[in-house]
Every structure is written in structure tokens, then in C-alpha cells.
Design a protein around this motif. Structure first.
Motif, PDB file in Angstrom:
ATOM      1  N   MET A 176      28.432   1.023 -24.129  1.00 40.39           N
ATOM      2  CA  MET A 176      29.871   0.180 -24.101  1.00 40.39           C
ATOM      3  C   MET A 176      30.814   1.074 -23.593  1.00 40.39           C
ATOM      4  SD  MET A 176      31.381  -2.013 -27.555  1.00 40.39           S
ATOM      5  CE  MET A 176      32.721  -2.905 -26.980  1.00 40.39           C
ATOM      6  N   THR A 177      31.796   0.187 -22.999  1.00 34.83           N
ATOM      7  CA  THR A 177      33.117   0.939 -22.250  1.00 34.83           C
ATOM      8  C   THR A 177      34.068   1.095 -23.384  1.00 34.83           C
ATOM      9  OG1 THR A 177      32.761  -0.103 -20.233  1.00 34.83           O
ATOM     10  CG2 THR A 177      35.063   0.831 -20.520  1.00 34.83           C
ATOM     11  N   ASP A 178      34.578   2.587 -23.393  1.00 33.03           N
ATOM     12  CA  ASP A 178      35.375   2.819 -24.512  1.00 33.03           C
ATOM     13  C   ASP A 178      36.788   3.047 -23.719  1.00 33.03           C
ATOM     14  OD1 ASP A 178      36.794   3.567 -26.846  1.00 33.03           O
ATOM     15  OD2 ASP A 178      35.929   5.443 -26.819  1.00 33.03           O
ATOM     16  N   VAL A 218      41.060   0.668 -11.120  1.00 35.26           N
ATOM     17  CA  VAL A 218      39.801   1.228 -11.150  1.00 35.26           C
ATOM     18  C   VAL A 218      39.172   2.431 -12.079  1.00 35.26           C
ATOM     19  CG1 VAL A 218      37.828   1.898  -9.703  1.00 35.26           C
ATOM     20  CG2 VAL A 218      39.288   0.179  -8.877  1.00 35.26           C
ATOM     21  N   GLU A 219      40.127   3.330 -12.180  1.00 30.97           N
ATOM     22  CA  GLU A 219      40.051   4.481 -12.899  1.00 30.97           C
ATOM     23  C   GLU A 219      40.304   4.218 -14.561  1.00 30.97           C
ATOM     24  OE1 GLU A 219      42.543   9.027 -14.094  1.00 30.97           O
ATOM     25  OE2 GLU A 219      42.868   7.674 -12.194  1.00 30.97           O
ATOM     26  N   TRP A 220      41.206   3.250 -14.912  1.00 35.54           N
ATOM     27  CA  TRP A 220      41.434   3.253 -16.271  1.00 35.54           C
ATOM     28  C   TRP A 220      40.354   2.081 -16.928  1.00 35.54           C
ATOM     29  CZ3 TRP A 220      44.395   4.963 -20.115  1.00 35.54           C
ATOM     30  CH2 TRP A 220      45.332   5.860 -19.731  1.00 35.54           C
ATOM     31  N   LEU A 221      39.887   1.142 -15.881  1.00 36.97           N
ATOM     32  CA  LEU A 221      39.024  -0.041 -16.403  1.00 36.97           C
ATOM     33  C   LEU A 221      37.703   0.301 -15.677  1.00 36.97           C
ATOM     34  CD1 LEU A 221      41.483  -3.138 -16.172  1.00 36.97           C
ATOM     35  CD2 LEU A 221      41.204  -1.192 -18.005  1.00 36.97           C
ATOM     36  N   GLU A 222      37.260   1.643 -15.701  1.00 41.94           N
ATOM     37  CA  GLU A 222      35.906   1.742 -15.220  1.00 41.94           C
ATOM     38  C   GLU A 222      34.776   1.088 -16.094  1.00 41.94           C
ATOM     39  OE1 GLU A 222      33.127   5.572 -14.270  1.00 41.94           O
ATOM     40  OE2 GLU A 222      35.067   5.675 -15.244  1.00 41.94           O
ATOM     41  N   GLY A 223      33.977   0.123 -15.346  1.00 42.90           N
ATOM     42  CA  GLY A 223      32.789  -0.417 -16.069  1.00 42.90           C
ATOM     43  C   GLY A 223      33.297  -1.668 -16.317  1.00 42.90           C
ATOM     44  N   VAL A 224      34.699  -2.215 -16.426  1.00 40.87           N
ATOM     45  CA  VAL A 224      35.323  -3.390 -16.549  1.00 40.87           C
ATOM     46  C   VAL A 224      35.538  -4.224 -15.371  1.00 40.87           C
ATOM     47  CG1 VAL A 224      37.110  -4.752 -17.813  1.00 40.87           C
ATOM     48  CG2 VAL A 224      35.739  -2.875 -19.050  1.00 40.87           C
ATOM     49  N   ALA A 225      36.259  -3.311 -14.459  1.00 42.07           N
ATOM     50  CA  ALA A 225      36.730  -3.857 -13.185  1.00 42.07           C
ATOM     51  C   ALA A 225      36.020  -3.847 -11.834  1.00 42.07           C
ATOM     52  CB  ALA A 225      37.996  -3.267 -13.173  1.00 42.07           C
ATOM     53  N   THR A 260      40.404  -8.739  -4.363  1.00 43.38           N
ATOM     54  CA  THR A 260      40.561  -9.334  -5.557  1.00 43.38           C
ATOM     55  C   THR A 260      39.709  -8.366  -6.635  1.00 43.38           C
ATOM     56  OG1 THR A 260      40.716 -11.622  -5.042  1.00 43.38           O
ATOM     57  CG2 THR A 260      39.990 -11.124  -7.565  1.00 43.38           C
ATOM     58  N   ILE A 261      40.274  -8.227  -7.805  1.00 43.67           N
ATOM     59  CA  ILE A 261      39.617  -7.222  -8.795  1.00 43.67           C
ATOM     60  C   ILE A 261      39.168  -8.310  -9.777  1.00 43.67           C
ATOM     61  CG2 ILE A 261      39.967  -5.676 -10.585  1.00 43.67           C
ATOM     62  CD1 ILE A 261      42.570  -4.637  -8.808  1.00 43.67           C
ATOM     63  N   TYR A 262      37.888  -8.259 -10.237  1.00 47.37           N
ATOM     64  CA  TYR A 262      37.257  -9.223 -11.230  1.00 47.37           C
ATOM     65  C   TYR A 262      37.100  -8.627 -12.530  1.00 47.37           C
ATOM     66  CZ  TYR A 262      36.613 -12.524  -7.438  1.00 47.37           C
ATOM     67  OH  TYR A 262      36.959 -13.306  -6.157  1.00 47.37           O
ATOM     68  N   ILE A 263      37.825  -8.912 -13.259  1.00 46.48           N
ATOM     69  CA  ILE A 263      37.482  -8.406 -14.741  1.00 46.48           C
ATOM     70  C   ILE A 263      36.949  -9.087 -15.641  1.00 46.48           C
ATOM     71  CG2 ILE A 263      38.697  -7.578 -16.950  1.00 46.48           C
ATOM     72  CD1 ILE A 263      39.810  -6.407 -14.382  1.00 46.48           C
ATOM     73  N   GLU A 264      35.445  -8.397 -16.086  1.00 46.82           N
ATOM     74  CA  GLU A 264      34.593  -9.141 -17.096  1.00 46.82           C
ATOM     75  C   GLU A 264      34.243  -8.157 -18.064  1.00 46.82           C
ATOM     76  OE1 GLU A 264      30.965 -10.951 -15.230  1.00 46.82           O
ATOM     77  OE2 GLU A 264      32.442 -11.899 -13.583  1.00 46.82           O
ATOM     78  N   ILE A 265      34.691  -8.762 -19.385  1.00 50.66           N
ATOM     79  CA  ILE A 265      34.389  -7.948 -20.442  1.00 50.66           C
ATOM     80  C   ILE A 265      34.252  -9.041 -21.479  1.00 50.66           C
ATOM     81  CG2 ILE A 265      36.857  -7.444 -21.035  1.00 50.66           C
ATOM     82  CD1 ILE A 265      36.028  -4.785 -22.548  1.00 50.66           C
ATOM     83  N   GLY A 266      33.017  -9.093 -22.127  1.00 52.30           N
ATOM     84  CA  GLY A 266      32.908 -10.226 -23.324  1.00 52.30           C
ATOM     85  C   GLY A 266      32.995 -11.497 -22.647  1.00 52.30           C
TER      86      GLY A 266
END
Length: 484
Positions: A1-3, A79-86, A94-100
Motif C-alpha cells: 500500500m502506498t504511504d 509523479v514523485e510525491w504521488l508515486e503509485g497513485v498518479a 492528463t494525470i489520473y489519480i486513482e486511490i480507493g
């Protein structure tokens, strides 16, 4: 899980917590503004109310002057801060954010392409982020505001938050963004200013210029902070502490206006000298600085029990005579409950002691006939007048300003102090010796007369005379109560 862990600095936290429709945060380079905007969008996406299918839909435009700037700064940080989410999709920019259950689209929009500009102003958006706002035309704010709050809709839900956020370094004095941030903020907009990168309150030092060894130290460890300070010291060594670049990008001050120089640019600080809700102190006389002429201006001041000069209210007029100004403008203000019953004296341009070629009355005779205790300022020379203001600006009282301006009641004067009152430049680029005669000079002159009196201890003499006059005529001529 991304922390993902993010600790906002003091100003960035205030910026993020604020609920204004529009918010702009300005400060030095490297102060964490961009990252705070990233997490503000992420937070709003996560707080969005779910649609009928249980998913939280949002869409944000991220706007900057060029696509290269967007890719080199904003995109890399996201991309660096939201690695695994963005996930960035090049074809859509476009950046797609998917988390939960979060489904958020962050669309990169450069303004160097007319097609992209038209695209931006036809979008259905939840919100927008203006990255490095001072590089953009200020006129973009209004049409962009019209695209906000339009997504999600229908079965996807409705936006429970919508707005515009903006980050920037400091603009030049007199520029459109300078005016917007200091005097022209629309209703439901707020501006936040970070401290200088050279100050003890500098933000984000824990994360600047760190080595593997200092990065392993606890937050706020002296060695870690010292390492961060070197980041800004390098710029000072490179450009010089007095350079315009260091002033704007390190010290977080408004830059020099190429059309002229603000008279009080090194001494007036809005965050230090401007406060909300100043109230007159009982038992101390009011001091009114008065500028004469066809555009008369009055500045109502008071030296309080702590020795501070309170600039309580401005009263300005255009293209009318002094008597009309006093009857129609000044007296109604002085008849407010906050001023009633307080002894007052007026200090004005000493040229007012001269009689005109037509009438035997001097300007000060007129003021006294109208019920004022009126006195000429010690001098009309511009240098001592400006020095008197500077003396108040440079002093402190209990850690705060020795001169304080009421934010709501002195808007024109605050704009004058912030850069409107300025020295012009000659065609060769040299600074003229006298401040410009412009829309701010009359109100600035009125303040100078008040500061001359307060700084030169004339207030003590006037207070003694006012006390005697009140005893002699029950205050009719020396008190605001005399006109009611």
C-alpha cells in the motif's frame, strides 16, 4: 500500500485550511508552495462526496505559461510525491489519480498555445491551480472562475468544493499581480505571504539542500536547518543581497517597479504594519493630518498609551474645496460614535498660514472658524516629512509595529504605502528627487503632517492646549462632540 506523508509549513497550512473561493500563496523559491498545492488538490479530491456509483469524481486544470514548465516542475513533483497513485497519460496531457474510491483528473494546460487557451475556457472543472501565477495575464482569473464548480454533475454527483488556488514568487511593484494581491483581491479571495528565506521563520528549510546524513536527522535539528539555510545563502552570494532577484525570490518582497521606486519600499511591510479593527483609545486626543488643495485629504490618527501611532481612518475628497470637504466628508466621519467626545487637533501644510490675495482669512483661520484646533506642521520640506514617516515605520512596540494602519478604513493610504506613492524615473532611468504627484500623493502628504507632529512631540503641546480649551468652552471647539 502506498504511504504518503506530507507536513505543511505554517503558511502553507494556513493556505490549505482557508475556505475562500480563490487563494494565492507567494513566497521564496524552494519554500514548498508547489507541494502544498499538490496536496490541496489531493485532499479536495479525497473529500469529494461520492456519486451514485460510490466513486468520488473531480477534475482540475493545472495552468502554467508553457508546457515545458509544466513538465519540468509541476508534473515531476506530482509523479514523485504521488508515486503509485498518479499516472500520466501523454496523449491527454492528463494525470489520473486513482486511490480507493477517488477518481480525479488533473489536466495540464499551457497558455503558450491559443488552442490550449480556448480549451481551458470551455472545460467543465471542479477547480484550477495557477502555477507561478505572475507569469500569466491577470485577466485570465475572471473567465477561469466561470469554468469552476461545473464538474461533477448528474449521476457523478456535485462538487462539494470548488475554487482556484495559485502559487507564485513575488511580482514587481506596480504590476497587475502586485495590485491584485495587495489592493484588488476580489470578494472571497485570500492572499498568503511566506517569510523571507533569510529570516529565522523561513519555511521548508528541513527539506532544502539536504545531504543523506542531514536528511536522516530529526526535523528541526540545528544541523538540518543550517543545511537548508545554505540554499538561500548561495543565491545571496551569487546575485548580491541588494539585487532585485534576491529581493523577490529569496526575501519574498515585491520587486522594483521599472516605472519608478516606492518611497517606503524598504520600511513598510503590510503584514507588520496593517491590522484589522483598530479602535481609538479613550483619554488620548485625536490627531488629524490634513492636506489642503482641490483634492483635500484627512488622516485620523492617535498616539495611544503605548506610544504607538494608530492610523484609524482616511477621509479623501476630489475636486472640492476645504470647507466643503470638512462639512460633507470629515465631520460626518468624526460624528461616528467611535470618535464622539474625544478631543482632537488638526495639523496641516504650513503654507496654509498665508493669506490669499483675495481674502484676509488664512486656511488655518478657516479651520479654526469651523471649530478645529488647527496647527501648522513644523516644515513643508519633503525630506523631513518622509523621515518622520520612516521613523515610525522603523520602530517597534512590544514586538509589533510602532505605527499601525486600519486595514478596512485606510485602503488608499495602504496602497500608497505599499508602492502607489513613488519616485518617478527620468527618461535616462534616473530616480527623480521628489515623489510623483499622483492619486496617492495627497493622502501620503496628510499622513506625513501627522507623523511630523507625533514624532516631534507636538502632540504633547496640543494635548495641553486642548485640555485648557475643553475646560474653557466645554469642548465645543476642540471635540468631535461639538458638532452634534
Amino acid at each position: 500500500m502506498t504511504d504518503i506523508q506530507y507536513n505543511a509549513s505554517l503558511t502553507c497550512a494556513r493556505f490549505m485550511k482557508n475556505e475562500s473561493f480563490g487563494r494565492v500563496i507567494a513566497g521564496p523559491v524552494g519554500s514548498g508552495k508547489t507541494v502544498s498545492c499538490i496536496f490541496e488538490l489531493l485532499r479536495r479530491a479525497c473529500e469529494q462526496t461520492p456519486g451514485d456509483d460510490g466513486l468520488r469524481y473531480t477534475r482540475f486544470a493545472i495552468v502554467r505559461q508553457t508546457l515545458k514548465q509544466l513538465k519540468d516542475t509541476v508534473l515531476k513533483d506530482i509523479v514523485e510525491w504521488l508515486e503509485g497513485v498518479a499516472q500520466y497519460k501523454v496523449s491527454d496531457s492528463t494525470i489520473y489519480i486513482e486511490i480507493g474510491d477517488v477518481r480525479s483528473e488533473w489536466i495540464l494546460i499551457p497558455l503558450d498555445n491559443p488552442e490550449d487557451q480556448r480549451r481551458l475556457l470551455s472545460m467543465q472543472l471542479t477547480g484550477a491551480w495557477m502555477s507561478e501565477a505572475i507569469e500569466m495575464d491577470i485577466n485570465l482569473v475572471a473567465p477561469l472562475s466561470g469554468r469552476i464548480g461545473r464538474y461533477p454533475s448528474g449521476r457523478s454527483g456535485a462538487a462539494n468544493w470548488s475554487g482556484i488556488i495559485a502559487d507564485t514568487n513575488m511580482p514587481a511593484e506596480g504590476s497587475d499581480w502586485h495590485k491584485f494581491m495587495t489592493e484588488g483581491l476580489p470578494a472571497n479571495w485570500s492572499a498568503f505571504f511566506q517569510p523571507s528565506g533569510l529570516s529565522e521563520d523561513a519555511e521548508n528549510l528541513n527539506y532544502l539542500n539536504q545531504t543523506p546524513d542531514t536528511k536522516a536527522l530529526p526535523l528541526n535539528h540545528p544541523d538540518r536547518i543550517a543545511r537548508g539555510k545554505l540554499y538561500y545563502k548561495r543565491f545571496v552570494d551569487m546575485y548580491g543581497e541588494e539585487s532585485d532577484w534576491v529581493k523577490r525570490y529569496v526575501k519574498a518582497e515585491f520587486g522594483d517597479d521599472p516605472s519608478g521606486t516606492a518611497v517606503f519600499r524598504t520600511s513598510f511591510r503590510q503584514s507588520f504594519h496593517v491590522v484589522e479593527g483598530l479602535e481609538p483609545i479613550f483619554g488620548h486626543p485625536l490627531l488629524i493630518g490634513q492636506d489642503f488643495g482641490r483634492d483635500p485629504c484627512s488622516v485620523i490618527c492617535q498616539v495611544d498609551h503605548r506610544g504607538r501611532l494608530l492610523v484609524l481612518e482616511e477621509v479623501a475628497a476630489e475636486d472640492i474645496g476645504l470647507e466643503q470637504h470638512i462639512e460633507q466628508k470629515l465631520k460626518p466621519v468624526l460624528n461616528q460614535e467611535r470618535y464622539l467626545g474625544r478631543p482632537l487637533a488638526m495639523i496641516g501644510d504650513p503654507s496654509g498660514v498665508s493669506k490669499s490675495s483675495i481674502y484676509e482669512e488664512t486656511t488655518f483661520d478657516v479651520l479654526k472658524r469651523m471649530g478645529f484646533a488647527a496647527y501648522p506642521a513644523p516644515t513643508n520640506d519633503i525630506d523631513p516629512r518622509i523621515r518622520a514617516v520612516e521613523a515610525w515605520l522603523m520602530k517597534q512596540s512590544d514586538g509589533g509595529g510602532a505605527i499601525l494602519f486600519d486595514k478596512l478604513r485606510c485602503p488608499t493610504l495602504i496602497r500608497a504605502m505599499g508602492g502607489g506613492y513613488r519616485y518617478a524615473k527620468t527618461k535616462s532611468g534616473q530616480r527623480k528627487p521628489l515623489p510623483d504627484k499622483n492619486e496617492y500623493s495627497h493622502i501620503a502628504d496628510a499622513l506625513q503632517y501627522a507623523c511630523l507632529a507625533a514624532h516631534g512631540r507636538m502632540t504633547e503641546m496640543m494635548a495641553r492646549r486642548l485640555t485648557r480649551r475643553v475646560a474653557n468652552d466645554n469642548g465645543v471647539r476642540a471635540s468631535a462632540a461639538g458638532w452634534t
